[in-house]
Motif scaffolding. Structure first.
Motif, PDB file in Angstrom:
ATOM      1  N   UNK A  24     -10.674 -47.273  44.775  1.00  0.00           N
ATOM      2  CA  UNK A  24     -11.172 -48.636  44.958  1.00  0.00           C
ATOM      3  C   UNK A  24     -10.053 -49.652  44.886  1.00  0.00           C
ATOM      4  N   UNK A  25      -9.140 -49.466  43.938  1.00  0.00           N
ATOM      5  CA  UNK A  25      -8.023 -50.408  43.791  1.00  0.00           C
ATOM      6  C   UNK A  25      -7.132 -50.354  45.029  1.00  0.00           C
ATOM      7  N   UNK A  26      -6.845 -49.141  45.495  1.00  0.00           N
ATOM      8  CA  UNK A  26      -5.980 -49.009  46.682  1.00  0.00           C
ATOM      9  C   UNK A  26      -6.617 -49.694  47.885  1.00  0.00           C
ATOM     10  N   UNK A  27      -7.918 -49.478  48.059  1.00  0.00           N
ATOM     11  CA  UNK A  27      -8.619 -50.100  49.188  1.00  0.00           C
ATOM     12  C   UNK A  27      -8.600 -51.622  49.047  1.00  0.00           C
ATOM     13  N   UNK A  28      -8.831 -52.092  47.820  1.00  0.00           N
ATOM     14  CA  UNK A  28      -8.859 -53.535  47.586  1.00  0.00           C
ATOM     15  C   UNK A  28      -7.507 -54.181  47.828  1.00  0.00           C
ATOM     16  N   UNK A  29      -6.431 -53.529  47.401  1.00  0.00           N
ATOM     17  CA  UNK A  29      -5.081 -54.071  47.597  1.00  0.00           C
ATOM     18  C   UNK A  29      -4.796 -54.168  49.097  1.00  0.00           C
ATOM     19  N   UNK A  30      -5.217 -53.147  49.831  1.00  0.00           N
ATOM     20  CA  UNK A  30      -4.991 -53.140  51.288  1.00  0.00           C
ATOM     21  C   UNK A  30      -5.704 -54.323  51.935  1.00  0.00           C
ATOM     22  N   UNK A  31      -6.965 -54.510  51.565  1.00  0.00           N
ATOM     23  CA  UNK A  31      -7.741 -55.629  52.143  1.00  0.00           C
ATOM     24  C   UNK A  31      -7.124 -56.960  51.737  1.00  0.00           C
ATOM     25  N   UNK A  32      -6.715 -57.084  50.474  1.00  0.00           N
ATOM     26  CA  UNK A  32      -6.109 -58.340  49.995  1.00  0.00           C
ATOM     27  C   UNK A  32      -4.836 -58.636  50.776  1.00  0.00           C
ATOM     28  N   UNK A  33      -4.051 -57.582  51.053  1.00  0.00           N
ATOM     29  CA  UNK A  33      -2.798 -57.790  51.788  1.00  0.00           C
ATOM     30  C   UNK A  33      -3.089 -58.260  53.212  1.00  0.00           C
ATOM     31  N   UNK A  34      -4.142 -57.718  53.828  1.00  0.00           N
ATOM     32  CA  UNK A  34      -4.498 -58.126  55.186  1.00  0.00           C
ATOM     33  C   UNK A  34      -4.998 -59.556  55.188  1.00  0.00           C
ATOM     34  N   UNK A  35      -5.725 -59.931  54.127  1.00  0.00           N
ATOM     35  CA  UNK A  35      -6.342 -61.264  54.080  1.00  0.00           C
ATOM     36  C   UNK A  35      -5.355 -62.340  53.689  1.00  0.00           C
ATOM     37  N   UNK A  36      -4.183 -61.956  53.188  1.00  0.00           N
ATOM     38  CA  UNK A  36      -3.229 -62.930  52.654  1.00  0.00           C
ATOM     39  C   UNK A  36      -2.920 -64.102  53.584  1.00  0.00           C
ATOM     40  N   UNK A  50       1.890 -60.531  42.510  1.00  0.00           N
ATOM     41  CA  UNK A  50       0.466 -60.755  42.225  1.00  0.00           C
ATOM     42  C   UNK A  50      -0.364 -59.489  42.463  1.00  0.00           C
ATOM     43  N   UNK A  51      -0.144 -58.832  43.589  1.00  0.00           N
ATOM     44  CA  UNK A  51      -1.000 -57.680  43.918  1.00  0.00           C
ATOM     45  C   UNK A  51      -0.852 -56.533  42.906  1.00  0.00           C
ATOM     46  N   UNK A  52       0.359 -56.117  42.548  1.00  0.00           N
ATOM     47  CA  UNK A  52       0.459 -55.083  41.514  1.00  0.00           C
ATOM     48  C   UNK A  52      -0.161 -55.517  40.191  1.00  0.00           C
ATOM     49  N   UNK A  53      -0.030 -56.809  39.875  1.00  0.00           N
ATOM     50  CA  UNK A  53      -0.615 -57.300  38.620  1.00  0.00           C
ATOM     51  C   UNK A  53      -2.132 -57.147  38.655  1.00  0.00           C
ATOM     52  N   UNK A  54      -2.718 -57.433  39.797  1.00  0.00           N
ATOM     53  CA  UNK A  54      -4.172 -57.294  39.928  1.00  0.00           C
ATOM     54  C   UNK A  54      -4.573 -55.822  39.802  1.00  0.00           C
ATOM     55  N   UNK A  55      -3.779 -54.933  40.413  1.00  0.00           N
ATOM     56  CA  UNK A  55      -4.072 -53.501  40.336  1.00  0.00           C
ATOM     57  C   UNK A  55      -4.061 -53.030  38.880  1.00  0.00           C
ATOM     58  N   UNK A  56      -3.029 -53.459  38.148  1.00  0.00           N
ATOM     59  CA  UNK A  56      -2.939 -53.055  36.734  1.00  0.00           C
ATOM     60  C   UNK A  56      -4.098 -53.642  35.939  1.00  0.00           C
ATOM     61  N   UNK A  57      -4.478 -54.855  36.286  1.00  0.00           N
ATOM     62  CA  UNK A  57      -5.587 -55.501  35.582  1.00  0.00           C
ATOM     63  C   UNK A  57      -6.867 -54.694  35.765  1.00  0.00           C
ATOM     64  N   UNK A  58      -7.131 -54.259  36.993  1.00  0.00           N
ATOM     65  CA  UNK A  58      -8.360 -53.491  37.239  1.00  0.00           C
ATOM     66  C   UNK A  58      -8.331 -52.152  36.530  1.00  0.00           C
ATOM     67  N   UNK A  59      -7.143 -51.542  36.468  1.00  0.00           N
ATOM     68  CA  UNK A  59      -7.035 -50.278  35.730  1.00  0.00           C
ATOM     69  C   UNK A  59      -7.361 -50.515  34.263  1.00  0.00           C
ATOM     70  N   UNK A  60      -6.881 -51.653  33.745  1.00  0.00           N
ATOM     71  CA  UNK A  60      -7.178 -51.986  32.348  1.00  0.00           C
ATOM     72  C   UNK A  60      -8.675 -52.206  32.161  1.00  0.00           C
ATOM     73  N   UNK A  61      -9.299 -52.870  33.155  1.00  0.00           N
ATOM     74  CA  UNK A  61     -10.751 -53.092  33.083  1.00  0.00           C
ATOM     75  C   UNK A  61     -11.474 -51.752  33.064  1.00  0.00           C
TER      76      UNK A  61
END
Lengths: 113, 915
Positions: free
Chosen positions: B853-865, B880-891
């Motif tokens: 899910x995180x990988x898919x979300x990062x891909x979409x976020x990068x396209x939407x940038x 920002x994007x790696x920080x968000x990925x780490x945040x979701x893993x923490x969640x």
């Protein structure tokens, strides 16, 4: 009473169609008509008439409309539709074929000695 | 076959429409009554006859049920949601407070957003005018197919329409006429006046409160100057004087006789509180004269379509008669409210449809998230569902019960949504009044929670209930119900998160990750902007819009009237001179608007000529500037502007008084202009010019303005635009702006207190001048940036809702895993496996899903940038994007804590005993 017979399953429908084919009737009238044309030989549970009427209406073989009965009360009258007339003809022919086949079978005697 | 089908449909419809139970009871009663009558005739007593008739008939309840089934109503009975289902739903709300809170708030936000957007679009597209037969009031708009704009100089055409149209009566026109009212005292805001044909009152069909309204005779040249006052002015300015009719008051410094007062709430045609006769030149030239808006009322029995056809025919005749001016313009008739907003363009319709789709999609996404939680909750209700199934409840009945429970949760969401919308509407209303924007909102548009908005809200709540109720219900009551019953005998849970639900959780995580970067970045930038401030002491500045009334001999567009321009300029500078002499004033300037709210235009830079492009189709042509044209903001300011705001140049210089001549070419630009358009090269001496399109009768032509030369560069003003989307700004010096926005730097006193002195000075210069929107600059800047802040707050609210739902979804996923594999965990630990290794093995699959899910979300976020925060200064995607990925893993890790602790607490002996 001893001469009365219970209806075979599936035969109530054809009797109802026959009864309303002779004229528009309410539910009690259908019951009386069946007793009349069968000469009182068939025993019908009165309340069971109505689910059969509704089923036939749902299938399109009879149609209903509200009217006023002879005792001046609101009553629902049923009449035969063209589809019902056709169904009655087909069921009658089918029943006659079945009755003839059974009668022939019951009348058979042993052949030879 | 067809007759059979139609009979079934008829039977079903009658069964649903009427009361089949009551009908059957009536039939049964009639039957038994007739039978009892026959039994009485045969000798029985009436009481015995009735008893026997009932016995012979049999149990009516069973025949009634059989009758319903025979009528094909079984499915309806199965799906009917009963009051008991609602009560059960209310109990679920109480028993599962976590799901209630998360689901209710998230749905409330989504429903509020959806209903709000749809309500606003409906209000704009299909407004109802609250006047007698308001839907028969029409507007006539002239459309230029050359410039794709409305042509508003319609005085010539107005005369034709009045003479020739049969389907439209009382054709008239109006134009705004803001005027000072009365003595123009220190407290007075000007009246929102309108010059209108007298037919406007016949169209509106509202009787005056006092006196009369305008008559056709009042428009005659030389007729006495009259005015009809609105209730607001009459009560606020003249103390509801019942003897005011016949008195003389000054309107724009000129005496007028008051002939009438209109009742409260009357503001036709838009939002006016003062009506003056519209006097036009008796023989206007085609496409000359003032800007006007036309209206009328459909004749009795005439339809809009007939009106359209007639107006179009009149337009065709005019095109043949006056080809030079009318060949490329066409009048069109439409409902009056629509003519005000011009919502017909394909682009506008597309944006509206996109907005509607977007908000429904958002609601569906949030509801799918909640459905995951609802599905997980049903793990605890398997026994109940299986037993109900065995006792005869059909699948439809059980689904109906679960949908009923979902309706209660969705109802709670709707209540939250309604509260949110009401709150926002009240806030918006307050802001509109405080900013004066309410004065330009048409009288038929009210900022409140309309019946239509509530209807949308209810519809969205039902949609939400269907999604969160039906999908989980169908899953739980599927083939596995029978298997559940068997396995329940062994005390095992059978609910699992199949492929569909795990895919949904992956998508849920992906959406959260995709939305978070932009939302968090925009929120942080908005916060930084608020904390940074404008870069100058805005609280020390008083802003006011200064206007000069037209005199009777000043007609035509302001920019084409030299006498008016000269007079207005002279008066404005006199006001500035007097203000400058005040001891509390440190600086005075004027401009076309508030700093940071400049209008947009296009330029070309010397050496890169812009292309002028024309496109044409069937009966239309359109023109635009293409390659090498650059979009900038144009700030028209006076020479003292930068001094008044204490702005020093970064390089070069700012304006001098000598720059304020018509032939001057000095231009000052801001830092973003240099960075984005000149790519940081030395800007001093660079030349550019404005690009315009000039409308012609037979089309349009390019209009390249005079060359401007950059003499200086200043910081972005106000400073906080750095944290929003900074625009390239070109400052051009001018002496003539009408209306002019005054900026007064006040020292030693509160600017609000100085407002009184400002009004006194203005009134002292000329009674024909008036001030509007007098308020401190920091209030103005706050209001100006409020829409952006509201959008940011909405995005953040949506992001937080989705984040909470993802966390809850992950928690539910882990919980179901632990519950389902409880026996396995117990046995493995009993056999000596390490507890932590067992749990790691079990959660590893869930971790993979989260990772996907995180990988898919990062891909979409990068396209939407590029369409979201990517263009904003300071957004570093690699951080920002790696920080968000780490945040979701923490969640995900936090969501696993509860279920992991439950897993670790499993006692093998207890699990084995359950067999």
């Amino acid at each position: 009473m001893a001469d009365q017979a219970d209806l075979l399953p599936g035969t109530l429908d054809i009797l109802i169609l026959k009864a309303v084919s002779l004229g528009k009737l309410h539910g009690y009238g259908v019951l009386l008509r069946i007793e009349q044309i069968s000469g009182g030989a068939l025993r019908i549970q009165q309340g069971a008439l109505y689910p059969a009427l509704y089923r036939l209406e749902y299938q399109g073989f009879i149609a209903s409309e509200w009217g006023t009965s002879e005792n001046n009360r609101k009553a629902k009258y049923y009449r035969l539709t063209p589809a019902g007339k056709k169904q009655l003809g087909e069921e009658t022919a089918s029943w006659n074929r079945l009755a003839e086949a059974i009668a022939r079978s019951l009348a058979a005697t042993p052949q030879g000695a | 076959m067809l007759s059979g089908f139609s009979a079934r449909v008829r039977s079903l419809v009658n069964g649903l429409k009427n009361d089949p139970d009551a009908d059957m009871q009536a039939e049964f009663a009639h039957h038994m009554e007739l039978r009892a009558r026959d039994l009485v005739r045969s000798g029985l007593s009436p009481e015995d006859a009735r008893r026997q008739a009932r016995v012979e008939f049999g149990g009516t309840y069973n025949f009634q049920e059989a009758g319903r089934e025979a009528r094909g109503l079984r499915w309806f009975d199965a799906m009917r949601i009963s009051w008991l289902d609602i009560k059960l739903g209310a109990r679920m709300i109480y028993r599962y407070p976590g799901l209630t809170l998360v689901g209710g708030v998230a749905m409330g936000v989504a429903i509020a957003l959806g209903a709000g957007v749809m309500g606003v679009i409906a209000l704009m597209r299909d407004p109802k005018i609250p006047l007698d037969e308001g839907d028969r009031i029409v507007g006539i708009q002239v459309w230029s197919v050359a410039s794709f704009n409305a042509e508003r100089r319609i005085a010539f055409d107005l005369a034709t329409w009045k003479a020739e149209l049969k389907t439209v009566r009382d054709v008239g026109a109006f134009r705004s006429a803001v005027r000072a009212v009365g003595a123009n005292d220190a407290k007075a805001e000007p009246g929102r006046g309108v010059e209108m044909n007298a037919s406007g009152f016949r169209v509106a069909r509202v009787k005056p409160l006092l006196g009369r309204y305008l008559l056709d005779d009042d428009e005659r040249p030389g007729a006495p100057l009259v005015v009809v006052l609105g209730h607001e002015i009459w009560s606020g300015r003249f103390g509801s004087d019942s003897t005011i009719v016949g008195k003389t008051v000054k309107i724009g410094g000129v005496p007028h006789i008051v002939v009438g007062v209109m009742p409260k709430g009357f503001a036709f045609p838009i939002n006016y509180n003062m009506w003056l006769p519209l006097r036009l030149e008796p023989h206007p030239e085609p496409r000359q004269g003032p800007v006007l808006y036309a209206f009328g009322r459909l004749a009795p029995n005439a339809t809009v379509e007939q009106g359209r056809a007639e107006v179009a025919a009149v337009g065709d005749r005019a095109a043949k008669q006056f080809p030079k001016t009318h060949e490329r313009i066409r009048p069109r008739l439409m409902p009056f409210a629509q003519s005000w907003f011009e919502l017909d363009s394909p682009e506008t319709v597309l944006v509206q449809r996109a907005a509607q789709v977007a908000v429904v999609l958002l609601l569906m996404i949030i509801c799918v998230n909640i459905a995951i939680l609802v599905y997980a909750r049903t793990a605890t209700r398997q026994a109940e569902i299986a037993v109900r199934s065995v006792l005869g409840a059909s699948r439809g009945r059980i689904v109906a019960q679960l949908v009923g429970e979902a309706l209660v949760l969705a109802g709670l969401g709707a209540a939250v949504g309604l509260a949110l919308i009401s709150l926002i509407a009240a806030q918006v209303d307050t802001i509109l009044i405080e900013t004066g924007a309410s004065a330009v909102i048409p009288f038929w548009m009210k900022v409140d929670v309309s019946a239509e908005t509530v209807a949308y809200l209810v519809a969205l709540a039902f949609l939400a209930a269907l999604i969160i109720g039906v999908v989980p219900a169908l899953q739980v009551t599927g083939r596995r119900v029978q298997a559940s019953l068997q396995r329940l005998a062994g005390g095992h849970s059978t609910v699992s998160m199949g492929k569909m639900w795990t895919s949904l959780i992956i998508v849920e995580v992906a959406i959260t990750v995709a939305i978070l970067p932009s939302s968090v970045f925009m929120a942080s930038e908005s916060l930084k902007a608020m904390m940074t401030g404008p870069g100058f002491p805005a609280e020390e500045y008083l802003m006011a819009e200064l206007s000069v009334n037209r005199e009777q001999n000043e007609a035509g567009p302001r920019e084409e009237d030299p006498a008016y321009t000269q007079r207005a300029t002279r008066l404005r500078y006199e006001v500035i001179r007097r203000l400058g002499a005040e001891p509390n004033v440190a600086g005075v300037s004027f401009s076309a608007g508030i700093p940071g709210s400049e209008s947009s235009t296009q330029i070309e830079i010397e050496g890169a000529a812009a292309k002028f492009e024309g496109r044409s189709g069937e009966g239309w042509q359109t023109y635009r500037w293409g390659e090498n044209s650059l979009r900038v903001r144009l700030a028209l300011v006076d020479a003292a502007f930068f001094d008044a705001f204490a702005v020093t140049p970064i390089i070069g210089r700012t304006f001098r008084p000598s720059d304020a001549v018509p032939s001057a070419t000095a231009a000052v630009v801001n830092r973003t202009f240099v960075d984005s358009l000149l790519k940081g090269s030395n800007p001093l001496g660079v030349k550019f010019r404005e690009l315009r399109i000039r409308d012609r009768a037979d089309g349009a032509e390019e209009d390249r303005g005079p060359w401007q030369e950059i003499v200086g560069v200043v910081q972005n003003l106000p400073a906080h635009v750095d944290y929003e989307r900074p625009q390239a700004v070109w400052y051009a010096v001018t002496r003539n702006i009408e209306p002019a926005t005054l900026a007064i730097h006040v020292r030693g006193t509160d600017p609000t207190i100085f407002a009184t002195r400002l009004r006194t000075i203005t009134a002292g210069v000329d009674q024909g001048m008036f001030l509007r929107k007098v308020q401190p600059l920091d209030d103005v800047l706050w209001q100006t940036h409020l829409p952006l802040r509201l959008i940011t707050a909405t995005l953040v609210a949506v992001a937080i809702s989705v984040l909470i739902l993802s966390s809850a979804g992950l928690y539910a996923l882990m919980s179901v895993i632990v519950t389902r594999r409880r026996r396995e965990i117990g046995i493995r630990i009993a056999l000596g496996a390490d507890q932590r290794r067992v749990l790691t093995g079990i959660f590893s699959r869930a971790a993979l899903q989260i990772g996907a899910g995180i990988a898919l979300g990062i891909t979409v976020a990068a396209i939407m940038l590029p369409f979201t925060a990517g263009e904003m200064k300071g957004f570093n995607a690699f951080l920002v994007l790696p920080a968000v990925a780490l945040f979701m893993l923490a969640v995900g890790a936090i969501a696993a804590v509860g279920p992991a602790r439950r897993g670790l607490a499993i006692q093998p002996s207890a699990v084995l005993k359950e067999d």
